[in-house]
Design a protein around this motif. Sequence first.
Motif, PDB file in Angstrom:
ATOM      1  N   PHE A 244      45.145  45.573  35.572  1.00  0.00           N
ATOM      2  CA  PHE A 244      44.451  45.051  36.744  1.00  0.00           C
ATOM      3  C   PHE A 244      44.656  45.982  37.943  1.00  0.00           C
ATOM      4  O   PHE A 244      43.705  46.315  38.655  1.00  0.00           O
ATOM      5  CB  PHE A 244      44.955  43.640  37.062  1.00  0.00           C
TER       6      PHE A 244
ATOM      7  N   TYR B 109      42.555  49.318  37.357  1.00  0.00           N
ATOM      8  CA  TYR B 109      41.108  49.217  37.563  1.00  0.00           C
ATOM      9  C   TYR B 109      40.750  48.858  39.003  1.00  0.00           C
ATOM     10  O   TYR B 109      39.730  49.316  39.519  1.00  0.00           O
ATOM     11  CB  TYR B 109      40.483  48.222  36.572  1.00  0.00           C
ATOM     12  N   SER B 110      41.582  48.067  39.662  1.00  0.00           N
ATOM     13  CA  SER B 110      41.245  47.675  41.035  1.00  0.00           C
ATOM     14  C   SER B 110      41.716  48.711  42.068  1.00  0.00           C
ATOM     15  O   SER B 110      40.930  49.130  42.918  1.00  0.00           O
ATOM     16  CB  SER B 110      41.826  46.293  41.365  1.00  0.00           C
TER      17      SER B 110
ATOM     18  N   PHE C 270      37.464  49.060  41.226  1.00  0.00           N
ATOM     19  CA  PHE C 270      36.745  47.846  40.840  1.00  0.00           C
ATOM     20  C   PHE C 270      37.137  46.721  41.793  1.00  0.00           C
ATOM     21  O   PHE C 270      38.289  46.627  42.212  1.00  0.00           O
ATOM     22  CB  PHE C 270      37.109  47.430  39.411  1.00  0.00           C
ATOM     23  N   SER C 271      36.203  45.851  42.129  1.00  0.00           N
ATOM     24  CA  SER C 271      36.492  44.703  42.984  1.00  0.00           C
ATOM     25  C   SER C 271      36.965  43.540  42.116  1.00  0.00           C
ATOM     26  O   SER C 271      36.267  43.150  41.172  1.00  0.00           O
ATOM     27  CB  SER C 271      35.234  44.265  43.742  1.00  0.00           C
ATOM     28  N   PRO C 272      38.134  42.969  42.422  1.00  0.00           N
ATOM     29  CA  PRO C 272      38.603  41.803  41.665  1.00  0.00           C
ATOM     30  C   PRO C 272      37.684  40.611  41.878  1.00  0.00           C
ATOM     31  O   PRO C 272      37.223  40.366  42.995  1.00  0.00           O
ATOM     32  CB  PRO C 272      39.979  41.525  42.257  1.00  0.00           C
TER      33      PRO C 272
ATOM     34  N   LEU D  32      41.376  36.329  38.294  1.00  0.00           N
ATOM     35  CA  LEU D  32      42.571  36.724  37.558  1.00  0.00           C
ATOM     36  C   LEU D  32      43.244  35.454  37.069  1.00  0.00           C
ATOM     37  O   LEU D  32      43.432  34.516  37.835  1.00  0.00           O
ATOM     38  CB  LEU D  32      43.512  37.513  38.477  1.00  0.00           C
TER      39      LEU D  32
ATOM     40  N   ALA E  95      41.214  38.873  33.255  1.00  0.00           N
ATOM     41  CA  ALA E  95      40.720  39.138  34.604  1.00  0.00           C
ATOM     42  C   ALA E  95      39.275  39.604  34.525  1.00  0.00           C
ATOM     43  O   ALA E  95      38.853  40.174  33.517  1.00  0.00           O
ATOM     44  CB  ALA E  95      41.566  40.217  35.275  1.00  0.00           C
ATOM     45  N   TYR E  96      38.534  39.336  35.582  1.00  0.00           N
ATOM     46  CA  TYR E  96      37.193  39.885  35.763  1.00  0.00           C
ATOM     47  C   TYR E  96      37.225  40.779  36.987  1.00  0.00           C
ATOM     48  O   TYR E  96      37.779  40.419  38.028  1.00  0.00           O
ATOM     49  CB  TYR E  96      36.141  38.802  35.993  1.00  0.00           C
ATOM     50  N   LEU E  97      36.613  41.946  36.851  1.00  0.00           N
ATOM     51  CA  LEU E  97      36.453  42.877  37.965  1.00  0.00           C
ATOM     52  C   LEU E  97      35.024  43.396  37.905  1.00  0.00           C
ATOM     53  O   LEU E  97      34.354  43.277  36.877  1.00  0.00           O
ATOM     54  CB  LEU E  97      37.429  44.048  37.842  1.00  0.00           C
ATOM     55  N   GLN E  98      34.564  44.004  38.999  1.00  0.00           N
ATOM     56  CA  GLN E  98      33.210  44.547  38.978  1.00  0.00           C
ATOM     57  C   GLN E  98      33.076  45.762  39.880  1.00  0.00           C
ATOM     58  O   GLN E  98      33.829  45.931  40.830  1.00  0.00           O
ATOM     59  CB  GLN E  98      32.189  43.493  39.366  1.00  0.00           C
TER      60      GLN E  98
ATOM     61  N   TRP F  53      30.229  44.563  34.987  1.00  0.00           N
ATOM     62  CA  TRP F  53      31.297  43.571  34.941  1.00  0.00           C
ATOM     63  C   TRP F  53      32.307  44.043  33.919  1.00  0.00           C
ATOM     64  O   TRP F  53      31.953  44.454  32.820  1.00  0.00           O
ATOM     65  CB  TRP F  53      30.752  42.218  34.501  1.00  0.00           C
TER      66      TRP F  53
END
Length: 79
Positions: free
Chosen positions: A19, A22-23, A28-30, A33, A38-41, A46
């Motif tokens: 996390f 990637y962020s 990447f924007s969180p 979590l 977790a999802y980030l974009q 995505w």
Amino acid sequence: MLHGLSHITLSVSDLCRSFEFYSKILGFSPVALWDTGAYLQIPGVWLCLSLDPATRGSAPSGYSHIAFGIKQEDFSAYA
């Protein structure tokens, strides 16, 4: 016909470290979590990180995949 990329899911052995990478490193924007993921974009992409603790110390081989966006009526032709 495919109309886009829905998301990419990567199995990771260390969710916190992934996390952060990637962020903070890749930008990447969180989005969300939780304990096991977790999802980030970034614009147009995505990314889902999926914790796979069985892979600690080795390359993750579990739930990684790329999901394409496709119209429902075209799905059977591509499947």
